[in-house]
Design a protein around this motif. Structure first.
Motif, PDB file in Angstrom:
ATOM      1  N   LEU A  72       0.832  -1.197   0.000  1.00 16.09           N
ATOM      2  CA  LEU A  72       0.000   0.000   0.000  1.00 16.09           C
ATOM      3  C   LEU A  72       0.873   1.256   0.000  1.00 16.09           C
ATOM      4  CD1 LEU A  72      -2.898   0.979  -0.004  1.00 16.09           C
ATOM      5  CD2 LEU A  72      -2.836   0.962   2.491  1.00 16.09           C
ATOM      6  N   LEU A  98      -4.430   6.952   0.070  1.00 17.49           N
ATOM      7  CA  LEU A  98      -3.813   5.630   0.223  1.00 17.49           C
ATOM      8  C   LEU A  98      -2.837   5.633   1.392  1.00 17.49           C
ATOM      9  CD1 LEU A  98      -3.087   4.696  -3.514  1.00 17.49           C
ATOM     10  CD2 LEU A  98      -4.787   3.637  -2.008  1.00 17.49           C
ATOM     11  N   ARG A 113     -10.436   4.252   2.613  1.00 19.30           N
ATOM     12  CA  ARG A 113     -11.088   3.297   1.713  1.00 19.30           C
ATOM     13  C   ARG A 113     -11.429   3.912   0.358  1.00 19.30           C
ATOM     14  NH1 ARG A 113     -15.648  -0.701   3.690  1.00 19.30           N
ATOM     15  NH2 ARG A 113     -16.060  -1.689   1.718  1.00 19.30           N
ATOM     16  N   ARG A 131      -8.869   4.174  -3.121  1.00 17.72           N
ATOM     17  CA  ARG A 131      -8.505   3.131  -4.085  1.00 17.72           C
ATOM     18  C   ARG A 131      -9.127   3.388  -5.459  1.00 17.72           C
ATOM     19  NH1 ARG A 131     -10.813  -2.563  -4.508  1.00 17.72           N
ATOM     20  NH2 ARG A 131      -9.324  -3.660  -5.801  1.00 17.72           N
ATOM     21  N   LEU A 136      -2.659  -2.274  -6.049  1.00 19.01           N
ATOM     22  CA  LEU A 136      -3.958  -1.851  -5.518  1.00 19.01           C
ATOM     23  C   LEU A 136      -4.979  -2.976  -5.434  1.00 19.01           C
ATOM     24  CD1 LEU A 136      -4.328   1.621  -7.239  1.00 19.01           C
ATOM     25  CD2 LEU A 136      -4.026   1.178  -4.795  1.00 19.01           C
ATOM     26  N   THR A 174      -6.011  -4.326  -0.152  1.00 18.84           N
ATOM     27  CA  THR A 174      -7.457  -4.147  -0.013  1.00 18.84           C
ATOM     28  C   THR A 174      -7.902  -4.343   1.435  1.00 18.84           C
ATOM     29  OG1 THR A 174      -7.871  -6.437  -0.675  1.00 18.84           O
ATOM     30  CG2 THR A 174      -7.975  -4.757  -2.391  1.00 18.84           C
ATOM     31  N   LEU A 210      -7.106  -1.319   3.480  1.00 20.09           N
ATOM     32  CA  LEU A 210      -8.032  -0.223   3.218  1.00 20.09           C
ATOM     33  C   LEU A 210      -9.436  -0.520   3.731  1.00 20.09           C
ATOM     34  CD1 LEU A 210      -6.920   0.687  -0.408  1.00 20.09           C
ATOM     35  CD2 LEU A 210      -6.535   2.024   1.677  1.00 20.09           C
TER      36      LEU A 210
END
Length: 162
Positions: A39, A96, A101, A104, A146, A152, A155
């Motif tokens: 990330l 990021l 959230r 992304r 990503l 994921t 996030l």
């Protein structure tokens, strides 16, 4: 509405029963744990693209003002447009970095938009081929980072439950 229907609606919405409701203006809590390296890399690459766009916009603006373009207004407007476009990846990169959230989506859109630009550079030939290859590699690498499950989850985006 019966109490069974009310409990069913609450469960469908994903809010646990008895959980305190968070106000819309209340900030979301910080994600727990360290930021994954993937990330961090995605945020850095997205920021790099945003900075490159901003530098291009400044260059176009300066050349529109100080250079001898065919149409100074068009050159200046082009520079301002590129500067405005630089805001999307820069805002996404910050999101990021902060593990938001929402970030992304804009980051992925930026990468997807970069691929046709890279193709156009590639077809331009000359020194633009190197820029095209670099841009395409950064865009694909960032997309891979990503969509990685580690990123994921960091996030707060998990697999959909059916």
């Amino acid at each position: 509405m019966s109490s069974k229907q009310s409990a069913s609606n609450t469960a469908r919405k994903g809010a646990p029963q008895g959980a305190p409701k968070r106000a819309a203006s209340e900030p979301t809590p910080e994600p727990a744990g360290p930021r994954p390296a993937r990330l961090t890399a995605a945020a850095a690459l997205t920021a790099l693209e945003g900075l490159a766009l901003a530098a291009s916009g400044v260059y176009l603006l300066i050349m529109g003002l100080l250079g001898r373009p065919d149409s100074p207004q068009q050159a200046e407007m082009g520079g301002l447009t590129v500067l405005a476009l630089a805001a999307l990846p820069l805002i996404a990169a910050r999101g990021l970095w902060l593990r938001r959230r929402w970030s992304r989506g804009p980051a992925m859109i930026t990468q997807i938009m970069a691929l046709p630009v890279a193709w156009t550079f590639f077809n331009g030939g000359g020194a633009l081929v190197a820029a095209a290859v670099a841009l395409a590699l950064v865009a694909v690498a960032t997309l891979v980072l990503l969509v990685n499950p580690t990123a994921t989850e960091a996030l707060g985006i998990g697999p959909r439950e059916s």
